[in-house]
Motif scaffolding. Structure first.
Motif, short mmCIF file in Angstrom:
data_model
loop_
_atom_site.label_atom_id
_atom_site.label_comp_id
_atom_site.label_asym_id
_atom_site.label_seq_id
_atom_site.Cartn_x
_atom_site.Cartn_y
_atom_site.Cartn_z
N UNK A 259 45.15 -1.96 58.03
CA UNK A 259 45.65 -1.23 56.87
C UNK A 259 45.06 -1.77 55.58
N UNK A 260 44.96 -3.10 55.49
CA UNK A 260 44.39 -3.73 54.30
C UNK A 260 42.91 -3.36 54.14
N UNK A 261 42.17 -3.38 55.26
CA UNK A 261 40.76 -3.01 55.19
C UNK A 261 40.59 -1.55 54.82
N UNK A 262 41.48 -0.68 55.31
CA UNK A 262 41.43 0.74 54.94
C UNK A 262 41.62 0.90 53.44
N UNK A 263 42.57 0.16 52.89
CA UNK A 263 42.82 0.24 51.44
C UNK A 263 41.64 -0.31 50.65
N UNK A 264 41.02 -1.38 51.15
CA UNK A 264 39.84 -1.93 50.48
C UNK A 264 38.71 -0.91 50.45
N UNK A 265 38.54 -0.17 51.55
CA UNK A 265 37.52 0.87 51.58
C UNK A 265 37.79 1.95 50.55
N UNK A 266 39.08 2.34 50.43
CA UNK A 266 39.43 3.35 49.43
C UNK A 266 39.21 2.82 48.01
N UNK A 267 39.54 1.54 47.79
CA UNK A 267 39.33 0.96 46.46
C UNK A 267 37.84 0.94 46.10
N UNK A 268 37.00 0.63 47.09
CA UNK A 268 35.55 0.64 46.83
C UNK A 268 35.07 2.05 46.51
N UNK A 269 35.57 3.03 47.26
CA UNK A 269 35.20 4.43 46.99
C UNK A 269 35.68 4.84 45.60
N UNK A 270 36.90 4.44 45.26
CA UNK A 270 37.46 4.79 43.95
C UNK A 270 36.64 4.16 42.83
N UNK A 271 36.24 2.89 43.01
CA UNK A 271 35.43 2.22 41.99
C UNK A 271 34.08 2.91 41.82
N UNK A 272 33.54 3.44 42.93
CA UNK A 272 32.25 4.12 42.85
C UNK A 272 32.38 5.48 42.16
N UNK A 273 33.42 6.23 42.53
CA UNK A 273 33.59 7.58 41.96
C UNK A 273 34.05 7.50 40.51
N UNK A 274 34.97 6.56 40.22
CA UNK A 274 35.53 6.45 38.87
C UNK A 274 34.86 5.32 38.10
N UNK A 275 33.55 5.21 38.22
CA UNK A 275 32.82 4.11 37.55
C UNK A 275 32.95 4.19 36.04
N UNK A 276 33.21 5.39 35.52
CA UNK A 276 33.34 5.55 34.08
C UNK A 276 34.59 4.88 33.53
N UNK A 277 35.52 4.47 34.41
CA UNK A 277 36.73 3.81 33.94
C UNK A 277 36.52 2.33 33.63
N UNK A 278 35.39 1.78 34.09
CA UNK A 278 35.22 0.32 34.00
C UNK A 278 35.31 -0.20 32.57
N UNK A 279 34.73 0.52 31.66
CA UNK A 279 34.73 0.01 30.29
C UNK A 279 35.83 0.57 29.41
N UNK A 280 36.70 1.41 30.00
CA UNK A 280 37.69 2.09 29.15
C UNK A 280 39.13 1.84 29.55
N UNK A 281 39.37 1.19 30.69
CA UNK A 281 40.75 1.00 31.15
C UNK A 281 41.01 -0.47 31.45
N UNK A 282 42.29 -0.80 31.61
CA UNK A 282 42.66 -2.16 31.97
C UNK A 282 42.10 -2.52 33.34
N UNK A 283 42.03 -1.51 34.26
CA UNK A 283 41.50 -1.75 35.59
C UNK A 283 40.06 -2.25 35.55
N UNK A 284 39.31 -1.85 34.51
CA UNK A 284 37.90 -2.22 34.45
C UNK A 284 37.63 -3.58 33.85
N UNK A 285 38.69 -4.37 33.60
CA UNK A 285 38.45 -5.70 33.02
C UNK A 285 37.66 -6.58 33.96
#
Length: 285
Positions: A259-285
């Motif tokens: 389950x943890x690895x599945x969530x890590x895969x989703x987080x990696x996909x989310x970081x790739x798709x929502x790359x524009x958030x890196x410099x604009x949100x707290x998540x992108x710190x």
């Protein structure tokens, strides 16, 4: 010339600085699990409970090792059978989760965008949502029999509503000014949906997808306990009947890791798709 020579050694030093940071980050993540395992080992060895009822972590790791590699057949019929069991559970999770994610996003966008769909479809779904997915088990067995289908159906039920609710919330929360700007530029309704509404709702949709993957694993294990004869959940339940709590705990650890690895895969996909958030949100710190 002198200044160029002075600044040159700075480049190779960057990887060397990153390595300690990664080690520190790894130590921060591993500290609490290691502390819990050490406490569990100490409590198990204290004799407060019989070893058969609370196996020590070392005994659980031995059972997990035999289940994985068939070391000494201490797990009997499950010795060396971990991979087929894990693949059976993964297949059910993937099938039910994929159907739920696709259908929930499509229906959620429709409910969030069109008032007619909201009035006609949402009340029925909201009445179905509070019904616990496990209460569908008897009907699922009657409808689909003892096989993969009832498990996939229960995974679908568990994953569908988190994605649906977050998609509706994401679509309804899109800034009106973005819609107006798109309309003023001559965008059609389809273009507004695909080019503005859906991208703007993606952070909320991904939140639902991450919640849903946890529900999918929970429902898979529940379904495997009663509706199928394979998978990690089946091994867990079958071992409970034979009082093999070391295998029960090994199955729980396996489910948690997958389950943890599945969530890590989703987080990696989310970081790739929502790359524009890196410099604009707290998540992108």
């Amino acid at each position: 010339m002198a200044s160029a020579t002075e600044t040159a050694p700075l480049a190779p030093a960057a990887p060397a600085r990153r390595l300690p940071r990664r080690l520190v980050a790894f130590a921060e993540r591993a500290a609490l699990p290691l502390l819990l395992v050490a406490g569990w080992e100490a409590f198990a060895r204290s004799g407060a409970l019989p070893a058969a009822l609370l196996p020590a972590p070392t005994a659980v790791l031995h059972a997990l090792g035999d289940w994985l590699f068939g070391i000494d057949e201490s797990t009997q019929t499950y010795s060396g059978h971990w991979v087929p069991d894990a693949l059976a559970s993964l297949t059910r999770v993937a099938a039910g989760y994929a159907i739920a994610a696709l259908s929930a996003v499509l229906i959620g966008v429709a409910i969030g965008w069109w008032r007619l769909v909201e009035r006609t479809v949402e009340p029925t779904l909201q009445m179905l949502r509070p019904i616990p997915p496990v209460s569908w088990i008897p009907l699922a067995i009657i409808w689909f029999g003892i096989a993969d289908k009832p498990a996939i159906f229960l995974v679908f039920l568990g994953a569908f509503f988190p994605v649906l609710m977050n998609t509706i919330h994401g679509v309804r929360g899109v800034d009106r000014n973005l819609i107006r700007a798109g309309a003023m530029m001559g965008a059609s309704e389809r273009q507004l949906l695909t080019d503005i509404v859906l991208p703007a709702a993606l952070p909320s949709i991904f939140s639902g997808l991450r919640i849903a993957i946890g529900s999918a694993w929970m429902l898979t294990v529940t379904a495997e306990m009663v509706a199928v004869k394979s998978g990690l959940g089946y091994v867990l339940w079958d071992s409970y009947y034979f009082l093999r709590y070391d295998i029960v705990l090994a199955a729980m650890i396996s489910i948690g890791l997958l389950g943890y690895l599945s969530d890590l895969g989703l987080k990696a996909l989310m970081a790739s798709v929502l790359h524009w958030q890196k410099g604009t949100t707290v998540q992108g710190r």
